[in-house]
Write an enzyme that holds these catalytic residues in place. Structure first.
Site, PDB file in Angstrom:
ATOM      1  N   TYR A   1       0.824  -1.204   0.000  1.00  0.00           N
ATOM      2  CA  TYR A   1       0.000   0.000   0.000  1.00  0.00           C
ATOM      3  C   TYR A   1       0.861   1.258   0.000  1.00  0.00           C
ATOM      4  O   TYR A   1       1.702   1.431   0.891  1.00  0.00           O
ATOM      5  CB  TYR A   1      -0.898  -0.036   1.231  1.00  0.00           C
ATOM      6  CG  TYR A   1      -1.646   1.227   1.550  1.00  0.00           C
ATOM      7  CD1 TYR A   1      -2.461   1.839   0.597  1.00  0.00           C
ATOM      8  CD2 TYR A   1      -1.563   1.798   2.819  1.00  0.00           C
ATOM      9  CE1 TYR A   1      -3.161   2.997   0.911  1.00  0.00           C
ATOM     10  CE2 TYR A   1      -2.262   2.956   3.129  1.00  0.00           C
ATOM     11  CZ  TYR A   1      -3.056   3.549   2.175  1.00  0.00           C
ATOM     12  OH  TYR A   1      -3.747   4.689   2.483  1.00  0.00           O
TER      13      TYR A   1
ATOM     14  N   ASP B   1      -0.611  -5.235   9.767  1.00  0.00           N
ATOM     15  CA  ASP B   1      -1.793  -4.436   9.488  1.00  0.00           C
ATOM     16  C   ASP B   1      -2.924  -5.395   9.121  1.00  0.00           C
ATOM     17  O   ASP B   1      -2.871  -6.059   8.083  1.00  0.00           O
ATOM     18  CB  ASP B   1      -1.495  -3.478   8.329  1.00  0.00           C
ATOM     19  CG  ASP B   1      -2.636  -2.526   8.032  1.00  0.00           C
ATOM     20  OD1 ASP B   1      -3.791  -2.992   7.977  1.00  0.00           O
ATOM     21  OD2 ASP B   1      -2.377  -1.328   7.843  1.00  0.00           O
TER      22      ASP B   1
ATOM     23  N   ILE C   1      -6.312  -4.513   8.852  1.00  0.00           N
ATOM     24  CA  ILE C   1      -7.524  -3.701   8.725  1.00  0.00           C
ATOM     25  C   ILE C   1      -8.557  -4.294   7.772  1.00  0.00           C
ATOM     26  O   ILE C   1      -9.715  -3.867   7.784  1.00  0.00           O
ATOM     27  CB  ILE C   1      -7.195  -2.250   8.315  1.00  0.00           C
ATOM     28  CG1 ILE C   1      -6.644  -2.173   6.889  1.00  0.00           C
ATOM     29  CG2 ILE C   1      -6.239  -1.610   9.292  1.00  0.00           C
ATOM     30  CD1 ILE C   1      -6.488  -0.755   6.391  1.00  0.00           C
TER      31      ILE C   1
ATOM     32  N   LYS D   1     -12.413  -0.285   6.959  1.00  0.00           N
ATOM     33  CA  LYS D   1     -12.685  -1.250   5.891  1.00  0.00           C
ATOM     34  C   LYS D   1     -13.764  -2.257   6.298  1.00  0.00           C
ATOM     35  O   LYS D   1     -14.735  -2.459   5.570  1.00  0.00           O
ATOM     36  CB  LYS D   1     -11.403  -1.988   5.511  1.00  0.00           C
ATOM     37  CG  LYS D   1     -10.204  -1.078   5.274  1.00  0.00           C
ATOM     38  CD  LYS D   1     -10.446  -0.019   4.226  1.00  0.00           C
ATOM     39  CE  LYS D   1      -9.222   0.867   4.038  1.00  0.00           C
ATOM     40  NZ  LYS D   1      -9.459   1.944   3.051  1.00  0.00           N
TER      41      LYS D   1
END
Length: 491
Positions: free
Chosen positions: A155, A240, A242, A280
């Site tokens: 990302y 991460d 999410i 998300k």
């Protein structure tokens, strides 16, 4: 006087952070957003505008949240039913956060992970979205100039979140489509040794699970090898998670918390940290709810102090504590969200396959990793960006090029499918269909031109002695080199 001093560099008005490009805004990932912002699609008012497919938002289940809010007006302190709690909630300032909020977040994190991991509410630290959570982790774990290894593609926001204000470096190591971009132990070890050779102190590894942009989840063995690696090197692992609640197909999501709990005593828990948010899974990025969850007591204490710079408003905490505390609602929401994501993914990919476009097999996320390598004349970043500009400015679709995700293989693009209604998605697929038909016409034309050019060259190179050379020239066995259908459109 001061103007002259600034021009000679003797006086600097702004800081290095204010004047550098560490935010990363000047890249193709954000350029696509700017193209959309300047000409946004609207089905009635601007039907030829740019369709936003570069934003990983989950807008498929807003109706479920809106329905809950209608049925539970007392959850908000800004309604007649909830106004009695306005004063207490409005005055609350403890940076630990409302205990009801931390309990509800911890429980929702467990549920999003299928109940296979446990989270202690006392280890939940608030942050202003996942962006703030990532930066806080960097501040807690590393000094300026120290580094975290990170697998590609990743990302683009990590470059901003983890690096910009902290001075911490990210050292990418390449993963490849040949094994579906999985992390290999050899690539990880090689990246670590290269950093050591260059006198860069590696403080940890940063990964996203599920992956953004791949939409894939890490299997248990890969996660265990990551935990073993950081344990052996005595460095940190930041995961991460999410997108953990967006896993809509097998295999099931495995949290790093499961790995730590499965084999108590084997690994140093102080090295393991999780970043989470409600942007998300719940589709609420505007609420700016980020979560830091660490197994390290010192990190929890430090992150909690730092959270003073990016707290979640108590009004938001109060509302979410009620919503996430509703066990029936969260169970139904997660199940329905996964169902809708799976259906949208299948529909979108089926539309791509109809025109010969493939994407990486995935089981999570709000996007697909689309393979357009066959449209590139050369496998280079320059050719990829040339194709991307055509898609953004002529086809009017904002998709994100793989180069912006640091992908080592040119021709991959991230396409988001959950931030729009079905009608807009159908319009986007129609544009892709028309573009691919145009590309096929260019390919056929270019192949014909190449065929006759090769034939002409062969004619000139052979003796002129009759029909048998003409027979050679029209032979179907002549080897031709297909070229990109996009050469003309790109110039």
């Amino acid at each position: 006087m001061f103007m002259g001093m600034r021009q000679t560099g003797e006086f600097e008005l702004l800081s290095r952070i204010a004047t550098n490009d560490g935010h990363g805004e000047n890249c193709s990932y954000f350029d696509g957003w700017k193209a959309y912002d300047s000409d946004p699609f609207h089905p009635k008012h601007n039907p030829k505008g740019v369709i936003q497919m570069g934003l990983a938002e989950n807008q498929l289940c807003f109706d479920l949240i809106e329905d809950w809010l209608k049925r539970n007006p007392e959850a908000s302190i800004c309604t007649r039913e909830g106004i009695s709690q306005f004063r207490d909630i409005g005055n609350f300032q403890d940076y630990h956060g409302l205990s009801s909020f931390r309990r509800a977040i911890a429980r929702f994190m467990e549920k999003a992970r299928g109940g296979r991991a446990r989270f202690d509410p006392d280890r939940v630290v608030m942050s202003g979205g996942a962006t703030g959570a990532q930066e806080t982790m960097a501040f807690c774990l590393a000094n300026p100039g120290e580094a975290f290894l990170i697998p590609t593609p990743y990302y683009p926001g990590f470059d901003r979140d983890f690096r910009w204000r902290t001075g911490v470096e990210l050292l990418p190591f390449d993963c490849y489509s040949s094994n579906k971009f999985k992390i290999t132990q050899s690539a990880l070890e090689s990246a670590y040794q290269e950093a050591v050779k260059n006198n860069v102190r590696v403080k940890g590894v940063l990964v996203a699970n599920p992956s953004n942009p791949l939409g894939t989840t890490m299997d248990r063995e890969t996660l265990r090898s990551l935990v073993s690696f950081v344990n052996d090197k005595n460095i940190h692992l930041v995961v991460d998670e999410i997108f953990s609640g967006t896993v809509f197909d097998s295999p099931d999501f495995v949290s790093v918390a499961e790995i730590v709990e499965d084999e108590p005593g084997r690994f140093n828990r102080d090295l393991i940290h999780v970043v989470y948010s409600l942007s998300k899974d719940l589709g609420l990025p505007g609420f700016r709810v980020g979560v830091i969850y660490s197994f390290n007591d010192a990190v929890v204490r430090c992150a909690r102090r730092m959270s003073s710079f990016g707290l979640v408003s108590t009004q938001t905490q109060h509302l979410l504590a009620a919503m996430l505390g509703d066990e029936e609602f969260t169970s139904k929401y997660l199940a329905e969200s996964r169902r809708r994501l799976s259906e949208r993914r299948r529909t979108f990919e089926a539309g791509l396959r109809e025109v010969g476009v493939r994407s990486l097999d995935s089981n999570a996320g709000l996007f697909c990793w689309m393979d357009l390598r066959h449209l590139l004349e050369a496998k280079t970043v320059e050719e990829e960006l040339k194709l991307w500009r055509i898609i953004v400015h002529e086809v009017k679709l904002n998709i994100s090029p793989g180069a912006s995700f640091h992908c080592s293989e040119s021709g991959w693009f991230r396409v988001c499918f959950a931030n729009m209604d079905k009608e807009t998605m159908d319009t986007a697929l129609g544009r892709i269909r028309a573009f691919m038909a145009r590309a096929e016409r260019h390919r056929a034309t270019n192949e014909k031109k190449k065929k006759w050019a090769a034939a002409a060259a062969l004619r000139l190179s052979l003796p002129r002695n009759g029909r048998r050379y003409d027979d050679i020239l029209i032979s179907p066995h002549l080897a031709m080199s297909p070229h990109s259908p996009l050469v003309r459109a790109a110039t």
